[in-house]
Design a protein around this motif. Structure first.
Motif, short mmCIF file in Angstrom:
data_model
loop_
_atom_site.label_atom_id
_atom_site.label_comp_id
_atom_site.label_asym_id
_atom_site.label_seq_id
_atom_site.Cartn_x
_atom_site.Cartn_y
_atom_site.Cartn_z
N THR A 1 -4.86 3.97 -0.87
CA THR A 1 -4.57 3.30 0.39
C THR A 1 -5.78 3.39 1.31
O THR A 1 -6.34 4.46 1.51
CB THR A 1 -3.39 3.99 1.10
OG1 THR A 1 -2.36 4.18 0.13
CG2 THR A 1 -2.87 3.18 2.24
N PHE B 1 -4.59 -5.00 4.78
CA PHE B 1 -4.47 -5.57 6.13
C PHE B 1 -4.60 -7.09 6.12
O PHE B 1 -5.14 -7.70 7.04
CB PHE B 1 -5.51 -4.93 7.06
CG PHE B 1 -5.55 -3.45 6.91
CD1 PHE B 1 -4.50 -2.66 7.34
CD2 PHE B 1 -6.61 -2.83 6.27
CE1 PHE B 1 -4.50 -1.30 7.15
CE2 PHE B 1 -6.62 -1.47 6.08
CZ PHE B 1 -5.56 -0.69 6.52
N PHE C 1 -12.46 4.74 1.85
CA PHE C 1 -12.67 4.03 0.60
C PHE C 1 -13.55 2.79 0.74
O PHE C 1 -13.76 2.07 -0.21
CB PHE C 1 -11.32 3.58 0.02
CG PHE C 1 -10.49 4.73 -0.47
CD1 PHE C 1 -10.65 5.21 -1.74
CD2 PHE C 1 -9.55 5.32 0.35
CE1 PHE C 1 -9.89 6.27 -2.20
CE2 PHE C 1 -8.79 6.38 -0.09
CZ PHE C 1 -8.96 6.85 -1.37
N ASP D 1 0.84 -1.19 0.00
CA ASP D 1 0.00 0.00 0.00
C ASP D 1 0.87 1.24 0.00
O ASP D 1 1.79 1.38 0.81
CB ASP D 1 -0.91 0.03 1.24
CG ASP D 1 -2.13 -0.86 1.04
OD1 ASP D 1 -2.42 -1.20 -0.12
OD2 ASP D 1 -2.77 -1.21 2.05
N GLY D 2 0.60 2.13 -0.91
CA GLY D 2 1.31 3.41 -0.95
C GLY D 2 2.60 3.37 -1.74
O GLY D 2 3.15 4.41 -2.06
N SER E 1 -0.85 2.69 7.57
CA SER E 1 -1.77 3.05 6.48
C SER E 1 -1.86 4.56 6.33
O SER E 1 -2.00 5.07 5.23
CB SER E 1 -3.16 2.44 6.71
OG SER E 1 -3.78 2.96 7.86
N LEU E 2 -1.72 5.25 7.45
CA LEU E 2 -1.76 6.72 7.39
C LEU E 2 -0.51 7.27 6.69
O LEU E 2 -0.59 8.19 5.88
CB LEU E 2 -1.84 7.26 8.82
CG LEU E 2 -2.56 8.58 9.06
CD1 LEU E 2 -3.99 8.52 8.57
CD2 LEU E 2 -2.54 8.90 10.55
N TYR E 3 0.64 6.69 7.00
CA TYR E 3 1.89 7.14 6.38
C TYR E 3 1.90 6.83 4.88
O TYR E 3 2.46 7.57 4.08
CB TYR E 3 3.10 6.46 7.02
CG TYR E 3 3.42 6.97 8.41
CD1 TYR E 3 2.65 7.96 9.01
CD2 TYR E 3 4.49 6.47 9.12
CE1 TYR E 3 2.93 8.42 10.28
CE2 TYR E 3 4.79 6.92 10.39
CZ TYR E 3 4.00 7.90 10.97
OH TYR E 3 4.27 8.35 12.22
N ASN E 4 1.31 5.67 4.53
CA ASN E 4 1.30 5.26 3.12
C ASN E 4 0.15 5.87 2.35
O ASN E 4 -0.03 5.58 1.17
CB ASN E 4 1.19 3.73 3.01
CG ASN E 4 2.43 3.03 3.51
OD1 ASN E 4 3.51 3.60 3.43
ND2 ASN E 4 2.27 1.84 4.03
N TYR E 5 -0.63 6.67 3.02
CA TYR E 5 -1.88 7.13 2.43
C TYR E 5 -1.65 7.84 1.10
O TYR E 5 -0.81 8.73 0.97
CB TYR E 5 -2.61 8.08 3.39
CG TYR E 5 -3.88 8.64 2.80
CD1 TYR E 5 -5.01 7.85 2.68
CD2 TYR E 5 -3.94 9.95 2.33
CE1 TYR E 5 -6.16 8.34 2.12
CE2 TYR E 5 -5.09 10.45 1.76
CZ TYR E 5 -6.20 9.64 1.66
OH TYR E 5 -7.34 10.12 1.09
N SER E 6 -2.41 7.41 0.12
CA SER E 6 -2.47 8.19 -1.12
C SER E 6 -3.93 8.20 -1.51
O SER E 6 -4.61 7.18 -1.50
CB SER E 6 -1.61 7.58 -2.22
OG SER E 6 -2.22 6.45 -2.77
N GLY E 7 -4.43 9.35 -1.82
CA GLY E 7 -5.85 9.49 -2.12
C GLY E 7 -6.19 8.99 -3.50
O GLY E 7 -5.40 8.31 -4.15
N LEU F 1 -4.97 14.92 10.04
CA LEU F 1 -4.77 14.70 8.60
C LEU F 1 -6.13 14.48 7.93
O LEU F 1 -6.99 13.81 8.48
CB LEU F 1 -3.93 13.42 8.38
CG LEU F 1 -2.50 13.48 8.87
CD1 LEU F 1 -2.00 12.07 9.15
CD2 LEU F 1 -1.63 14.12 7.83
N VAL G 1 -8.32 12.79 5.24
CA VAL G 1 -8.22 11.57 4.43
C VAL G 1 -9.59 11.19 3.87
O VAL G 1 -10.61 11.80 4.20
CB VAL G 1 -7.65 10.38 5.26
CG1 VAL G 1 -6.24 10.67 5.71
CG2 VAL G 1 -8.56 10.07 6.44
N GLN G 2 -9.57 10.16 3.04
CA GLN G 2 -10.81 9.66 2.46
C GLN G 2 -11.09 8.23 2.94
O GLN G 2 -10.16 7.45 3.16
CB GLN G 2 -10.72 9.67 0.92
CG GLN G 2 -10.73 11.07 0.34
CD GLN G 2 -10.48 11.09 -1.16
OE1 GLN G 2 -9.71 10.29 -1.67
NE2 GLN G 2 -11.11 12.02 -1.85
#
Lengths: 783, 287
Positions: free
Chosen positions: B262, A630, A705, A566-567, B247-253, A700, A702-703
């Motif tokens: 993510t 996860f 999903f 992820d990411g 997951s917060l650090y890797n977050y990409s919208g 922060l 965020v969205q």
């Protein structure tokens, strides 16, 4: 115990030769009459007993039968069958010339038809090249891979793309081979067209499962293409002009029935047309070209040499001249080159061998340069993969009930994940950072097509694969088995099992087959991918209706398949790209599992005035990676519950052919943002001790999903039609084609994004569609 | 020839002029959800829970995602008892002093929230049994560089080590906060500097040593004068804490249509956010 088993196995092959009446071998080559081109896949059968075989990739066959008066039949789709009565009292070599149907309808008797029920191999489709040329295509550019996408079990990626996904496998899990050479990036124009020029191809065959042991190295499919050898009888050619490209193929004898050549080229020309109209200071353009060439020489009936090659390149370039001071140039180019030297040798009537030396190379380059009268700066990033291979294959027909293939292949891979060269007049910035990886991939195999009795036929095989990388050796056994049971003369039940290993991985940021996708080897940390597949099916021939029907169910389990964490992103891996020392690509990928299962239904009519097929696939594909979602299972992006394709080609008369395709597919599974919220990172210490006035949160936006890939894009469907007008002239045949891609102008989604409504107050889900209805015209002459 | 040229141009214009329109799909019906965020550690002086709401993207709801939900009942269960967290109007969070409700290593805690509008959510987490022992030590050096007007640079290097907790698989977080002192009021605040997550790689009971090097590019003279100390934490964190932060650090919208977005981890039933726990030790390094 082992010795006893070995003895038993040897007897299995040898015993029939001693225990029964005398046997003799009929062997030879099958050619197309008009061009003396060897034909692979021709069915050769004893009409009375049903014992038979097929010609190999070089048109060679060998069948050993008891001494008797026999009637032999040679049949191949698109050609008039040949029937011969033979008094078999000695070994004999019989070369056969098959005559093409051309435009006329020929009556075919029931036993002369190709039968799907007879073949042990399941999960395999072959598409006649002539049929590919009659199927309508985007901008009139006939594309082998887009026709492959119309077969059940094969799914396309995004709109217009030539990338394909077989039985839930990734785009990298397809082995695409052209004259034995692996093609690593099979696409032109960022994936919209494949690089295979139908004019230069002789055969196209896709294997989706039940892989014979001679194939290895990929998990999901093998797409094998053979180039034409070149017309041995007369000089001939084909030329075509389309909207975006033109093509020319020339072939002919160098020495009649001894040696021939083929050269086929294609180039787009929109860049040349647009160039004069661009402003002097800003020039940009795109083109691709490809060139196929082949020569062969027949020394005698036992020895033949082939040399073939492919060379193709795509290039996008831009030049900007800003205010007379600096001139900037940027570009991206990529291309494949392959070369195959093959030597056929007929050891005796029963043993045929081919030795291939293979070279393949794929390179990608991205460059930028700036220069003025006094200074210059240039940067070039390149990546690629280069293989040198040796392959040696034997075909051995010891007795009527066995057809054995065995051989080996060894490949030296040289990967260049990234090389950055910087040159600058500014002095110390010059850089020459090149890193390479080397590995060896090897495989030995044996397989036997065993006719057990009149109803049971089996293909048992074993492949031992080996991969050496970074001093580590992976050795993997790969058992293969396929079984056919004839329920009736025209109906059979088939089952297969195959274990496959894949030692190369494709790092892709988008999954849509861009040239920036990068091949890397299995390493000490990232092991090879492995899959096991079972399939069960029924095949039925309706000879009167000239229909072949197959229904297959499959279950495929793969482990150690790669996914991006992820990411993680290809474009973020180090300043110098993957493989650089900054951040290793291995840190950004994760190994997981994949499950794919479903059923495929195919009704196909390969000859007659009306040909085509209807395919339907019902399938599920799920993935699971410890470091993605996860650890929870999720549906793959190209999980497609329903996939339908209908292809029809109707020869109205000798002058007009009408063709149409209609496709439908469940929308891709994607992850859609549903809501927005404010999340927080724990910033400790703020609420301990004296700092009581600060909440320990770092906010922060965020969205949300929802579940990964839980949203389905709109279903994809589209109809294409084509109308071909054929005319015979004195020296050539001319075909004019009018086509419509996306006839009813369906707005299929290419991707979604979040936009706003007209008021600007509310957000809406917007879609981008690529291709509306697109008419096309093309003109082809054959001489 | 002219006709052919203009036909080609026309077709290419058609080809590359992509079509944009509203998507013709049924969108999932989404309502605002409670966003519950709470991190509990035995070292904290307060048990703090933030409660806000999410705002659906495709449905019209009058929600400000920055606003706290002020009228909820937030109850924390654990230590065989429960406590209702009062709302702190100044900080806009629910919290209670750990002198009234202790957080203990190895214990499970559950938080439930309900609102007068009928919304409810809950989450459970377990505090890691072991903290970081006294073997935790570090050396820290920093260099402040003035590169010219408006261009400053702070380079901080930390080498730290501690003993892994034996007999269990551990996930750790190392975190540095820069303690800033207001030179007039002497109030302190903490600026987040860096954080890293790692696991013990099956190194049961071993001494783990790691290096961290970080840069603060626009670190100006005033900040340098007020930077008083570094708070350096090592936490033994539970899986909720680890999964959520990673997951917060890797977050990409969803901005890149080709990249996989993510998904932010959540263990909150009926809502979003996280209720997670850590157990750590801090070393303060005075500059």
């Amino acid at each position: 115990m082992f010795k006893k088993r070995l003895f038993f196995l040897l007897c299995l092959f040898a015993f029939p030769a001693f225990s029964q009446t005398a046997k003799y071998t009929i062997s030879g080559f099958v050619y197309e009459q008009s061009s003396h081109e060897s034909l692979p896949g021709v069915v050769v059968a004893n009409t009375r007993t049903g014992a038979g075989t097929t010609t190999n990739n070089y048109g060679f066959y060998s069948i050993t039968l008891p001494a008797d008066s026999v009637e032999m039949l040679w049949t191949f789709v698109g050609y008039k069958p040949v029937r011969k009565k033979i008094m078999l009292n000695q070994n004999m070599q019989i070369n056969i010339d098959l005559e093409g149907f051309e435009q006329k309808e020929v009556v075919i008797e029931g036993d002369q038809q190709e039968k799907i029920s007879d073949n042990t191999q399941m999960s395999q489709v072959s598409i006649p090249i002539e049929q590919i040329k009659q199927i309508p295509a985007l901008l009139g550019e006939k594309d082998v891979l887009k026709v492959i996408q119309l077969m059940p079990g094969v799914q396309k990626g995004s709109e217009g793309s030539s990338g394909f996904y077989v039985r839930g496998g990734g785009a990298d899990q397809n082995l695409i081979i052209l004259d034995d050479a692996t093609v690593y990036n099979a696409y032109h124009l960022f994936g919209f067209f494949s690089l295979f020029n139908g004019d230069a191809l002789k055969s196209v065959e896709l294997t989706k499962g039940g892989f014979p042991a001679r194939y290895g190295g990929r998990l999901s499919s093998v797409l094998e293409m053979q180039m034409k050898d070149g017309n041995q009888e007369k000089f001939s050619g084909e030329a075509g002009i389309g909207l975006i490209s033109s093509r020319l193929t020339l072939e002919g004898p160098l020495k009649k029935k001894k040696s021939s050549f083929l050269v086929s080229g294609r180039r787009t020309y929109i860049d040349a047309l647009v160039y004069p109209f661009l402003p002097q200071e800003n020039k940009f353009g795109y083109y691709f070209y490809d060139l196929n060439a082949k020569v062969n020489y027949t020394f005698n009936d036992r020895n033949r040499l082939f040399l073939s090659g492919y060379f193709g390149k795509d290039k996008f370039y831009a030049k900007f001249n800003s205010g007379q001071t600096y001139e900037d140039e940027a570009g991206i180019d990529w291309g494949n080159a392959t070369a195959t030297l093959r030597f056929n040798h007929l050891w005796n009537d029963r043993l045929f061998s081919n030795t291939s030396f293979i070279f393949t190379n794929y390179t990608l380059g991205i460059g930028y340069a700036q220069k003025s009268s006094t200074d210059f700066f240039s940067l070039r990033y390149t990546s690629g993969i280069r293989d040198f291979s040796l392959k040696h294959d034997f075909d051995f027909s010891p007795n009527p009930n066995h057809y054995v293939k065995f051989g080996f292949m060894t490949t030296y891979h040289r990967f260049n994940p990234s090389a950055v060269v910087v040159k600058s007049s500014y002095g110390p910035d010059n850089l020459n950072d090149v890193n390479t990886l080397e590995s060896f991939e090897n495989g030995i195999y044996i397989e036997d097509d065993w006719r057990i009795n009149s109803v049971f036929k089996a293909n048992f095989g074993f492949r031992l694969s080996h991969f050496n990388t970074e001093g580590k050796n992976y050795m993997r056994p790969e058992p293969r088995a396929a079984l056919r049971y004839m329920v009736r003369e025209d109906m059979s039940i088939k089952a297969s099992y195959a274990m496959m290993n894949q030692y190369l991985h494709l790092l892709s940021n988008t999954g849509i087959g861009l040239p920036t996708d990068l091949w890397v080897p299995a390493t000490k940390r990232i092991g090879p991918q492995q899959s096991q597949q079972v399939a069960l099916g029924v095949a039925k021939d309706l000879t009167e209706q000239k229909l072949m029907i197959s229904v297959e169910g499959y279950y495929k389990w793969s482990k150690d398949v790669l996914g991006y964490k992820d990411g993680a992103s290809f474009f973020l891996i180090g300043d110098n790209g993957p493989g650089s020392e900054d951040i290793n690509w291995e840190d950004n990928v994760t190994a997981g599992q994949a499950w794919s299962y479903g059923a495929e239904f195919l009704v196909q009519r390969k000859f007659g005035k009306f040909t085509g097929w209807v395919g339907y696939t019902l399938s599920w594909t799920q993935l699971q990676f410890d470091s993605i979602n996860f650890g929870k299972k999720y549906y793959a992006k190209y999980d497609r519950r329903h996939d339908i394709s209908v292809v029809g080609i109707y020869k109205i008369n000798d002058h007009i052919t009408l063709s149409a395709t209609w496709v439908f597919g469940t929308g891709n599974a994607i992850t859609l943002p549903l809501a927005e919220y404010t999340a927080a990172e724990h910033t400790p210490g703020s609420s301990t001790g004296q700092q009581t006035n600060i909440p320990n949160f770092y906010w922060l936006f965020v969205q949300d999903f929802g579940e990964k890939n839980s949203f389905r894009m709109a279903a994809y469907h589209r109809m294409d039609v084509g109308l071909q007008f054929h005319k015979k002239k004195k020296y050539w045949d001319r075909t004019f084609e009018l086509g419509f891609y996306n006839l009813y102008n369906r707005k299929n989604p290419f991707f979604y994004y979040i936009g706003e409504d007209a008021s600007g107050q509310n957000r809406k889900l917007k879609q981008i569609s690529l291709f509306p209805i697109i008419p096309s015209v093309s003109w082809t002459v054959k001489f | 020839m002219n006709k052919l040229f203009f036909a080609s141009i026309g077709f290419f214009a058609l080809l590359f002029s992509s079509c944009e329109r509203d998507a013709d799909v049924d969108l999932p019906e989404t309502k605002p959800k409670l966003v519950l965020i709470g991190f509990i550690t035995p070292q904290d002086s307060f048990v703090t829970v933030s409660l806000k709401r999410s705002k659906p993207i495709f449905q019209a709801y009058d929600v400000n995602t920055n606003d706290a939900v002020t009228d909820a009942t937030v109850t924390v269960f654990g230590n065989n008892t429960s406590v209702v967290l009062p709302f702190d109007a100044t900080l806009q969070v629910y919290r209670i002093s750990t002198s009234q409700f202790q957080i203990l290593g190895g214990n499970e805690y559950r938080v439930t929230v309900s609102t007068p509008q009928g919304e409810s959510a809950e989450a459970t987490t377990v505090v890691p049994q072991n903290s970081i022992d006294a073997s935790y030590a570090l050396t820290l050096t920093d260099t402040f560089t003035n590169l010219g007007p408006g261009y400053f640079w702070l380079n901080t290097t930390v080498q730290y080590q501690f003993t892994d907790n034996a007999q269990e698989t551990n996930r750790y977080r190392f975190y540095i906060g820069l303690v800033l002192v207001d030179t007039l009021t002497f109030d302190t605040s903490i600026a987040r500097m860096t954080s890293e997550f790692f696991n013990d790689n099956n190194g049961n009971g071993q001494l783990l040593s790691r290096n961290v090097e970080l840069y603060w590019g626009n670190f100006d003279t005033n900040l340098n004068d007020s930077a008083y100390a570094y708070d350096c934490w090592v936490f033994n964190v539970n899986s909720d804490y680890d999964n959520y932060h990673k997951s917060l650090y890797n977050y990409s919208g969803g901005e890149d249509p080709f990249a996989e977005p993510t998904i932010i981890y959540s263990n909150v039933d009926g809502g979003l956010g996280v209720f997670a726990a850590a157990n750590g030790r801090k070393i303060r390094v005075i500059r």
